[in-house]
Design a protein around this motif. Structure first.
Motif, short mmCIF file in Angstrom:
data_model
loop_
_atom_site.label_atom_id
_atom_site.label_comp_id
_atom_site.label_asym_id
_atom_site.label_seq_id
_atom_site.Cartn_x
_atom_site.Cartn_y
_atom_site.Cartn_z
N THR A 189 0.87 -1.10 -0.09
CA THR A 189 0.01 0.11 -0.09
C THR A 189 0.82 1.08 -0.07
O THR A 189 2.03 1.17 0.16
N GLY A 190 0.22 2.50 0.03
CA GLY A 190 0.85 3.68 0.15
C GLY A 190 0.32 4.78 -0.88
O GLY A 190 -0.44 4.65 -1.48
N LYS A 191 1.12 5.93 -0.67
CA LYS A 191 0.35 7.04 -1.59
C LYS A 191 0.74 6.90 -3.03
O LYS A 191 1.61 6.20 -3.27
N GLY A 192 0.25 7.80 -3.81
CA GLY A 192 0.05 7.72 -5.11
C GLY A 192 1.91 7.82 -5.63
O GLY A 192 2.27 8.78 -5.21
N GLY A 193 2.19 7.03 -6.48
CA GLY A 193 3.43 7.21 -7.28
C GLY A 193 4.84 7.08 -6.32
O GLY A 193 5.99 7.10 -6.84
N VAL A 194 4.54 6.32 -5.31
CA VAL A 194 5.86 6.24 -4.46
C VAL A 194 6.56 5.02 -4.94
O VAL A 194 7.90 4.89 -4.28
N PRO A 240 -4.52 0.24 -5.39
CA PRO A 240 -4.43 1.79 -5.94
C PRO A 240 -3.78 2.44 -4.60
O PRO A 240 -3.73 2.12 -3.56
N ALA A 241 -3.51 3.82 -5.18
CA ALA A 241 -2.86 4.88 -4.04
C ALA A 241 -3.94 5.01 -2.99
O ALA A 241 -5.33 5.17 -3.39
N GLY A 242 -3.53 5.42 -2.05
CA GLY A 242 -4.35 5.92 -0.77
C GLY A 242 -4.95 4.82 0.23
O GLY A 242 -4.50 3.87 0.21
N LEU A 243 -6.18 5.32 0.50
CA LEU A 243 -6.69 4.50 1.67
C LEU A 243 -8.10 3.86 1.41
O LEU A 243 -8.50 3.05 2.05
N GLU A 244 -8.63 4.38 0.42
CA GLU A 244 -10.04 4.06 0.12
C GLU A 244 -10.40 2.25 -0.19
O GLU A 244 -11.33 1.94 0.56
N HIS A 245 -9.26 1.76 -0.82
CA HIS A 245 -9.62 0.39 -0.93
C HIS A 245 -9.46 -0.35 0.51
O HIS A 245 -10.28 -1.26 0.50
N LEU A 246 -8.82 0.16 1.47
CA LEU A 246 -8.76 -0.42 2.67
C LEU A 246 -9.80 -0.26 3.37
O LEU A 246 -10.18 -1.21 4.27
N GLY A 247 -10.39 0.87 3.21
CA GLY A 247 -11.90 1.13 3.87
C GLY A 247 -12.91 0.24 3.36
O GLY A 247 -13.92 -0.05 3.99
N ARG A 248 -12.53 -0.08 2.08
CA ARG A 248 -13.71 -1.22 1.58
C ARG A 248 -13.20 -2.71 2.07
O ARG A 248 -13.73 -3.56 1.39
#
Ligand SMILES: Nc1ncnc2c1ncn2[C@@H]1O[C@H](COP(=O)(O)OP(=O)(O)OP(=O)(O)O)[C@@H](O)[C@H]1O
Ligand SMILES: [Mg+2]
Length: 277
Positions: A28-33, A159-167
């Motif tokens: 996981t992680g922020k976009g483009g890292v 995918p970037a960010g947190l949303e998928h983990l929220g799902r």
């Protein structure tokens, strides 16, 4: 949580010594890292060491598939595999899901020339977090239920960010590796993804600080991170010119002396050792 790998396996180019447990790692992680780059490099290294590797591309951008050498028209994402969806998802939810890795790769996936199994999830047209469409149900069930058997490792690029983990996408995984760049914002996102993964039951949280140009940069990142972070391990990956632009992957077996190769090898060794305890 990780299932046991008891026998030595003779796959790939090197022999694996047992006992080894299975690996289920979500990245996981922020976009483009560098999540996708890291996933592909680690998949290659684990495969090289003799593990049977399933790389799951859970990012609708399908960058992992691309980086592993596939063009868009060579891939059928799970979400486009109507037959499989209809067979596995009934009106009451998942029916008869056989969470068998080789079944899934055979039915819905593909393999790279090096033998890495690849499963591309595809796009779920979800308006918000509560999508109940069969595709979403199936994806979550696959990643949660697919078993890791002897000599197998699953790496899931997200995918970037947190949303998928929220799902709930990381549910069922034993380890998370959050990837970050050496910036405060990226490190914050990495910490947050690890915390969310913890809420999903992911036990081991590790951090890879990527694109490190020198010791000072790594030291500064550690300072930003402080002592109060959720990670049991903090790794560093060097900035590497051969990766710039994201057009392809270096063959680490040819550049075994590079610091990138050494760093990936060190992470693979630790993952295998840790899960072997
Ligand atoms: N260690 C590195 N050194 C130099 N460039 C790197 C390194 N790691 C990744 N990159 C480059 O950074 C860019 C982003 O990498 P990548 O696509 O792997 O990130 P990502 O986190 O998966 O992005 P996204 O959030 O869009 O999925 C690419 O051009 C890639 O080649
Ligand atoms: Mg990516």
């Amino acid at each position: 949580m990780a299932s046991e790998i008891r026998r030595p396996v003779q796959q790939g180019r090197r022999r694996v010594q047992g006992p080894l447990p299975g690996l289920r790692v979500v990245i996981t992680g922020k976009g483009g890292v560098g999540k996708t780059t890291f996933t592909a490099l680690l998949a290659g290294e684990l495969r090289q060491r003799g593990l049977s590797v399933l790389a799951i591309d859970a990012d609708p951008q399908e960058d992992l598939a691309h980086l592993l050498g596939f063009s868009r028209d060579e891939i059928t994402p799970v979400t486009k595999n109507r037959r499989y969806i209809e067979e596995k998802v009934g009106s009451g939810g998942i029916i008869n899901l056989n969470p068998d890795l080789s079944d899934i790769v055979t039915r819905c996936g593909t393999r790279t020339a090096a033998g890495i199994g690849l499963l591309v999830m595809g796009t779920v047209n979800s308006a918000g977090g509560g999508c109940l469409c069969p595709e979403n149900t199936l994806i979550k069930s696959i990643v949660r239920q697919v078993s890791v058997r002897e000599g197998e490792a699953i790496l899931m690029d997200t995918p970037a960010g947190l949303e998928h983990l929220g799902r709930g996408l990381g549910r069922g995984f034993s380890d998370i590796i959050a990837v970050s760049e050496p910036t405060a914002q990226a490190l914050r996102t990495a910490c947050r993804t690890a915390e969310l993964a913890g809420e999903l039951g992911v036990q081991t949280k590790m951090l890879v600080i990527n694109k490190i140009r020198n010791d000072e940069e790594f030291r500064a990142s550690r300072e930003i991170l402080g002592d109060d972070h959720p990670f049991s391990e903090v790794f560093r990956l060097p900035y590497d010119e051969s990766l710039r632009g994201g057009t392809g992957l270096p063959d680490l077996s040819l550049t075994e002396k590079s610091s990138l190769a050494e760093a990936i090898s060190g992470i693979a060794t630790l993952l295998m050792k840790k899960d072997g305890e």
